[in-house]
Design an enzyme around this catalytic site. Sequence first.
Site, PDB file in Angstrom:
ATOM      1  N   ASN A 162      40.858  43.532  35.841  1.00  0.00           N
ATOM      2  CA  ASN A 162      41.074  44.764  36.606  1.00  0.00           C
ATOM      3  C   ASN A 162      40.113  44.741  37.791  1.00  0.00           C
ATOM      4  OD1 ASN A 162      41.343  47.355  37.565  1.00  0.00           O
ATOM      5  ND2 ASN A 162      40.324  48.342  35.821  1.00  0.00           N
TER       6      ASN A 162
ATOM      7  N   HIS B 141      43.499  54.695  32.861  1.00  0.00           N
ATOM      8  CA  HIS B 141      42.112  54.217  32.927  1.00  0.00           C
ATOM      9  C   HIS B 141      41.190  55.434  33.052  1.00  0.00           C
ATOM     10  CE1 HIS B 141      38.456  52.281  34.289  1.00  0.00           C
ATOM     11  NE2 HIS B 141      38.949  51.150  33.825  1.00  0.00           N
TER      12      HIS B 141
ATOM     13  N   GLU C 254      38.683  51.185  25.534  1.00  0.00           N
ATOM     14  CA  GLU C 254      37.580  51.088  26.491  1.00  0.00           C
ATOM     15  C   GLU C 254      36.651  52.288  26.320  1.00  0.00           C
ATOM     16  OE1 GLU C 254      38.493  48.505  30.066  1.00  0.00           O
ATOM     17  OE2 GLU C 254      39.249  50.474  30.574  1.00  0.00           O
TER      18      GLU C 254
ATOM     19  N   GLY D 241      31.077  49.263  32.852  1.00  0.00           N
ATOM     20  CA  GLY D 241      30.162  49.021  33.967  1.00  0.00           C
ATOM     21  C   GLY D 241      28.694  49.302  33.660  1.00  0.00           C
TER      22      GLY D 241
ATOM     23  N   GLY E  58      36.491  44.248  34.006  1.00  0.00           N
ATOM     24  CA  GLY E  58      36.382  44.836  35.338  1.00  0.00           C
ATOM     25  C   GLY E  58      35.445  44.017  36.200  1.00  0.00           C
TER      26      GLY E  58
HETATM   27  P1  PGA Z   1      33.744  46.588  33.233  1.00  0.00           P
HETATM   28  O1  PGA Z   1      35.039  47.518  33.432  1.00  0.00           O
HETATM   29  O2  PGA Z   1      34.225  45.286  32.680  1.00  0.00           O
HETATM   30  O3  PGA Z   1      33.173  46.475  34.619  1.00  0.00           O
HETATM   31  O4  PGA Z   1      32.845  47.309  32.297  1.00  0.00           O
HETATM   32  C1  PGA Z   1      36.083  47.507  32.513  1.00  0.00           C
HETATM   33  C2  PGA Z   1      37.160  48.438  32.986  1.00  0.00           C
HETATM   34  O5  PGA Z   1      36.857  49.470  33.585  1.00  0.00           O
HETATM   35  O6  PGA Z   1      38.355  48.162  32.792  1.00  0.00           O
END
Ligand code: PGA
Length: 241
Positions: free
Chosen positions: A14, A96, A166, A172, A226
């Site tokens: 993503n 999301h 998630e 993040g 992400g």
């Molecule tokens: P991340 O995001 O891998 O940066 O934690 C995952 C997402 O929001 O799909």
Amino acid sequence: MLEIQKYHKIIVANWKLNASTQFIKSYLSNIRFELTPRYTCLIVICPPFPFINKLSSKGFAIGGQDCSIYSQGAYTGETSTKMLKDVGCEFCVIGHSERRNLFGETDDIISQKALRCFDEDIIPILCIGENLKQRENKVTKNVLRKQIDKCVPNEANKHNMIIAYEPIWAIGTGKTPTFDEIIDIHSFISKLDKTNNFKILYGGSVNASNSKQILSLERVDGILSGGSSIDINEFNKIINL
Ligand code: PGA
């Protein structure tokens, strides 16, 4: 519609609001994936809409990061699932947490988006997850059950929809649940009536150092990445299992 059940692992990138023509040029010349004997693996890249055309037919599947609840008409700024299909998308991320929290998407809107995906034989990747307060209050499973009840249409089945678990506090942040917690939540989701035996991806701070272990967990059918998916060196390590 792509036959998702035949894949052992599904890895979704993503990109969120990141990319440029130059970025894609360099990404495509550096991406390396080999079929491993251990797994049959499907890679899905979800770029921002303007770049979808630049990524078709490169050996991986393409997904939208969102779609409209409308099919066509006077809806400025929207992108329909019909358009996504037309430019080669076989998947679309819906619900999301960034769309829910920053753009006010409700469970009802998300369920309509799932239906628009079904109209075009696009496989929705439905994101669900609890926030930190809900985790601390130990209501994670109730939150997930409610999201599934409201967002998963009755027409959904293990062939036409994917769930991405998630945890919002893990996105993040560099934090992840323990492996036991991931296994527990995934097996909880896969036993619910509405999502029985669905493919379930884990997302939230997946990187090259934890991806192999997460992917090897019971009931983890893949990952949604992400930040690590826009760093091609990191992503190459994730996809070469
Ligand atoms: P991340 O995001 O891998 O940066 O934690 C995952 C997402 O929001 O799909």
